[in-house]
Design a protein around this motif. Structure first.
Motif, PDB file in Angstrom:
ATOM      1  N   VAL A   4       0.836  -1.203   0.000  1.00  0.00           N
ATOM      2  CA  VAL A   4       0.000   0.000   0.000  1.00  0.00           C
ATOM      3  C   VAL A   4       0.869   1.250   0.000  1.00  0.00           C
ATOM      4  O   VAL A   4       0.689   2.165  -0.827  1.00  0.00           O
ATOM      5  CB  VAL A   4      -0.935  -0.007   1.231  1.00  0.00           C
ATOM      6  N   TYR A   5       1.860   1.303   0.921  1.00  0.00           N
ATOM      7  CA  TYR A   5       2.733   2.471   0.999  1.00  0.00           C
ATOM      8  C   TYR A   5       3.631   2.572  -0.229  1.00  0.00           C
ATOM      9  O   TYR A   5       3.960   3.675  -0.689  1.00  0.00           O
ATOM     10  CB  TYR A   5       3.570   2.436   2.274  1.00  0.00           C
ATOM     11  N   PHE A   6       4.051   1.420  -0.768  1.00  0.00           N
ATOM     12  CA  PHE A   6       4.874   1.435  -1.981  1.00  0.00           C
ATOM     13  C   PHE A   6       4.134   2.103  -3.141  1.00  0.00           C
ATOM     14  O   PHE A   6       4.661   3.010  -3.794  1.00  0.00           O
ATOM     15  CB  PHE A   6       5.262   0.002  -2.363  1.00  0.00           C
ATOM     16  N   SER A   7       2.904   1.666  -3.386  1.00  0.00           N
ATOM     17  CA  SER A   7       2.131   2.228  -4.501  1.00  0.00           C
ATOM     18  C   SER A   7       1.823   3.716  -4.263  1.00  0.00           C
ATOM     19  O   SER A   7       1.902   4.524  -5.190  1.00  0.00           O
ATOM     20  CB  SER A   7       0.840   1.429  -4.706  1.00  0.00           C
ATOM     21  N   MET A   8       1.530   4.076  -3.004  1.00  0.00           N
ATOM     22  CA  MET A   8       1.212   5.463  -2.685  1.00  0.00           C
ATOM     23  C   MET A   8       2.438   6.363  -2.895  1.00  0.00           C
ATOM     24  O   MET A   8       2.348   7.438  -3.522  1.00  0.00           O
ATOM     25  CB  MET A   8       0.723   5.560  -1.234  1.00  0.00           C
ATOM     26  N   PHE A   9       3.591   5.940  -2.412  1.00  0.00           N
ATOM     27  CA  PHE A   9       4.811   6.734  -2.548  1.00  0.00           C
ATOM     28  C   PHE A   9       5.247   6.823  -4.011  1.00  0.00           C
ATOM     29  O   PHE A   9       5.733   7.864  -4.457  1.00  0.00           O
ATOM     30  CB  PHE A   9       5.937   6.138  -1.706  1.00  0.00           C
ATOM     31  N   LEU A  14       5.903  10.255  -9.026  1.00  0.00           N
ATOM     32  CA  LEU A  14       5.629  10.638 -10.415  1.00  0.00           C
ATOM     33  C   LEU A  14       5.004  12.029 -10.493  1.00  0.00           C
ATOM     34  O   LEU A  14       5.427  12.886 -11.281  1.00  0.00           O
ATOM     35  CB  LEU A  14       4.705   9.608 -11.070  1.00  0.00           C
ATOM     36  N   VAL A  15       4.008  12.276  -9.621  1.00  0.00           N
ATOM     37  CA  VAL A  15       3.305  13.562  -9.646  1.00  0.00           C
ATOM     38  C   VAL A  15       4.260  14.699  -9.276  1.00  0.00           C
ATOM     39  O   VAL A  15       4.316  15.739  -9.955  1.00  0.00           O
ATOM     40  CB  VAL A  15       2.098  13.523  -8.683  1.00  0.00           C
ATOM     41  N   PHE A  60      12.401  12.643  -5.082  1.00  0.00           N
ATOM     42  CA  PHE A  60      13.480  11.670  -4.881  1.00  0.00           C
ATOM     43  C   PHE A  60      13.312  10.923  -3.559  1.00  0.00           C
ATOM     44  O   PHE A  60      13.549   9.714  -3.481  1.00  0.00           O
ATOM     45  CB  PHE A  60      14.836  12.381  -4.935  1.00  0.00           C
ATOM     46  N   VAL A  61      12.928  11.648  -2.519  1.00  0.00           N
ATOM     47  CA  VAL A  61      12.690  11.002  -1.217  1.00  0.00           C
ATOM     48  C   VAL A  61      11.572   9.972  -1.336  1.00  0.00           C
ATOM     49  O   VAL A  61      11.660   8.852  -0.810  1.00  0.00           O
ATOM     50  CB  VAL A  61      12.353  12.053  -0.139  1.00  0.00           C
ATOM     51  N   MET A  62      10.513  10.335  -2.056  1.00  0.00           N
ATOM     52  CA  MET A  62       9.386   9.417  -2.250  1.00  0.00           C
ATOM     53  C   MET A  62       9.808   8.169  -3.013  1.00  0.00           C
ATOM     54  O   MET A  62       9.437   7.045  -2.650  1.00  0.00           O
ATOM     55  CB  MET A  62       8.261  10.123  -3.015  1.00  0.00           C
TER      56      MET A  62
END
Length: 569
Positions: A4-9, A14-15, A60-62
């Motif tokens: 869940v956190y992987f897909s969210m980050f 990208l955005v 980059f942090v994301m």
């Protein structure tokens, strides 16, 4: 939870990256303000600054965070509290985000203290004596910077606002702003582990490897550099010279210490310290954009470097001594390929991502008006970086395999490998992409041929030094006691761990023991609890005598009462 956190980050990455490029092309910034409290003439705002620099750093942090969380699902698989670990990592990332988007010292302090608190929780995650000591050293070293930031907040009340972003360039000649800048430099030195606060960074390797990957690439240690990038307009020339000296010594000290280290994670931690010194030093030369460029490229290859080392340590059942490794290219070919690509990028080998930032920094330094000390220490640091990288490559790839003959080294298509594969393309190509984006107008550098080739000369010199002399320098049998003392001095980071721990605590501990013997267990004990106890016992014995002879006492009181009546009537 990891997915869940992987897909969210990843979606956020990208955005944010698209928006950052859009804002960079338009030279556009957004500032959002929310009034929390009005105090006399000062107002406390929650301020959010969205410009190209904050957005690209957040992206980059994301990206690194989503890969680290994906990697952690397998690395921390046996942990009963995996969800707690992931939530701590998410809190860590959120604190960093809060610090990045804040042009206000109050809101920066929230993210700054959040990083310090969560980093302590992550360093002591394994809950043993070593991690407790490392966590306490990390927390107390960072508290010095936290106090400096609080003092700068107090001094900034002179300006009626903590939004330094709006007036920092105009007020840079003021005495108050000079004092604030000095306190901010102190805060940045503690968070980015420059001399004399360097000892906590290798000690923080007690944390799990995914945490080390996140800390050393884009979050905790880069917070100090990022804060100075935001404050660079307020730095006076003498502050820059002071910071340049400190950062250059840090760069040299960590490069020298890494050549004498055998712990895999500590070698990579010392290389992070060296690169932080490089970022700080080029920032002092007035090139904050170059420092930021190297900050981004370094974040990518350092994150992958730690992930590769974590994969090796995971397969070797938590062994971190590089002397046990060797010949791993036959057993873990993909991991070692990624590892060597990151090593090449760290050394600044053409044309990896680290080359575009590191070579530009060194060439700009060569073109600046500086003395021979800075010139020599820069190129020595480049040579030492190549030396310890080649030494590490020898122990991992070319050396003999020294682990158990019955082993279970494997490299299957797991979460850890997929997390590393997600970073490798960015490590290879992002340096050139960012250089095309940030420097659309080429930087003109005019140098003689020998100065231009100096970086490559030092790279090859570092390879020769690392391949020829490390067996002599790093063996246990050092013939001379003087050489042994020099070796110990260099390998223990110029005795900085001792200075940060036993040197500081020796006087208070010995004073406390003296106070305990003389006062607590001496006069205070005799006249304190013992004396009061004796007095209470004596009073109790008197009252006990009254209670045991109550008829006699009552008769005596009646006689005394009658005596008084006769006298006064």
């Amino acid at each position: 939870m990891c997915k869940v956190y992987f897909s969210m980050f990843f979606f956020n990455f990208l955005v944010l990256f698209i928006f950052s490029m859009y804002m960079y092309m338009l030279d556009f910034s957004l500032v959002f303000e929310y009034v929390i409290l009005n105090l006399n003439s000062s107002s406390i705002f929650m301020t959010i600054l969205l410009d190209w620099m904050s957005l690209v750093f957040m992206s980059f942090v994301m990206f690194i965070s989503c890969m680290v969380i994906f990697y952690s699902e397998e690395y921390m698989m046996g942990d009963l509290n995996l969800n707690r670990f992931i939530l701590l990592v998410v809190m860590f990332v959120v604190s960093m985000m809060l610090m990045i988007i804040s042009p206000n010292l109050i809101s920066i302090l929230l993210g700054w203290d959040g990083l310090g608190l969560v980093s302590y929780c992550l360093v002591i995650y394994y809950q043993n004596v070593k991690s407790y000591n490392a966590g306490m050293l990390t927390a107390l070293s960072n508290r010095v910077g936290d106090v400096a930031l609080l003092m700068s907040i107090a001094w900034m009340m002179n300006y009626g606002s903590w939004n330094f972003y709006f007036y920092i360039d105009m007020m840079k000649s003021d005495f108050e702003m000079s004092l604030i800048s000095l306190l901010v430099i102190l805060a940045a030195l503690t968070k980015s582990a420059q001399i004399p606060f360097s000892s906590w960074l290798p000690a923080a390797m007690a944390a799990p490897t995914p945490v080390s990957s996140l800390v050393h690439s884009s979050t905790l240690v880069t917070a100090g550099v990022y804060l100075l990038i935001r404050f660079n307009f307020a730095l006076s020339p003498w502050m820059c010279y002071l910071l340049l000296f400190v950062s250059s010594m840090t760069m040299f000290m960590s490069g020298l210490g890494a050549n004498f280290e055998f712990d895999l994670k500590k070698i990579i931690a010392l290389s992070t310290l060296s690169q932080l010194g490089l970022m700080m030093s080029i920032l002092c030369l007035g090139q904050y954009e170059l420092a930021f460029f190297h900050l981004l490229t370094h974040a990518l290859f350092k994150a992958l470097l730690f992930m590769c080392s974590g994969s090796i340590i995971h397969n070797f059942n938590s062994i971190q001594d590089i002397r046990f490794f060797g010949g791993l290219i036959n057993l873990m070919p993909l991991t070692l390929t990624f590892f060597m690509i990151c090593n090449f990028s760290l050394c600044g080998l053409p044309f990896f991502s680290g080359f575009y930032s590191k070579d530009l920094i060194v060439e700009f330094m060569s073109m600046s008006y500086l003395n021979i000390y800075i010139y020599i220490i820069y190129y020595l640091s480049v040579g030492l970086t190549v030396s310890y990288s080649f030494r590490l490559a020898y122990y991992l790839i070319f050396g003999d395999f020294n682990y158990l003959s019955m082993n279970s080294l494997s490299e299957n298509k797991s979460y850890m490998m997929k997390g590393m594969e997600g970073l490798i393309l960015m490590v290879i190509f992002m340096g050139s992409i960012l250089s095309w984006l940030f420097f659309s107008k080429p930087i003109y550098i005019c140098l003689p041929l020998i100065f231009k080739l100096m970086t490559l000369i030092m790279i090859f010199a570092g390879i020769i030094i690392g391949s020829i002399f490390f067996e002599i320098s790093f063996s246990y049998t050092v013939p001379s006691s003087g050489l042994m003392k020099i070796k110990d001095f260099i390998s223990f980071m110029w005795n900085m761990p001792y200075i940060s721990t036993s040197f500081i605590t020796k006087l208070p501990l010995s004073g406390g023991m003296l106070y305990c013997k003389i006062m607590d267990q001496g006069w205070f004990e005799y006249y304190g609890n013992f004396g009061i106890g004796k007095l209470i016992k004596y009073i109790i014995s008197i009252f006990q005598g009254f209670s045991l002879n109550h008829l006699k006492v009552n008769f005596m009181m009646i006689l005394i009462w009658l005596f008084f009546l006769i006298i006064y009537l």
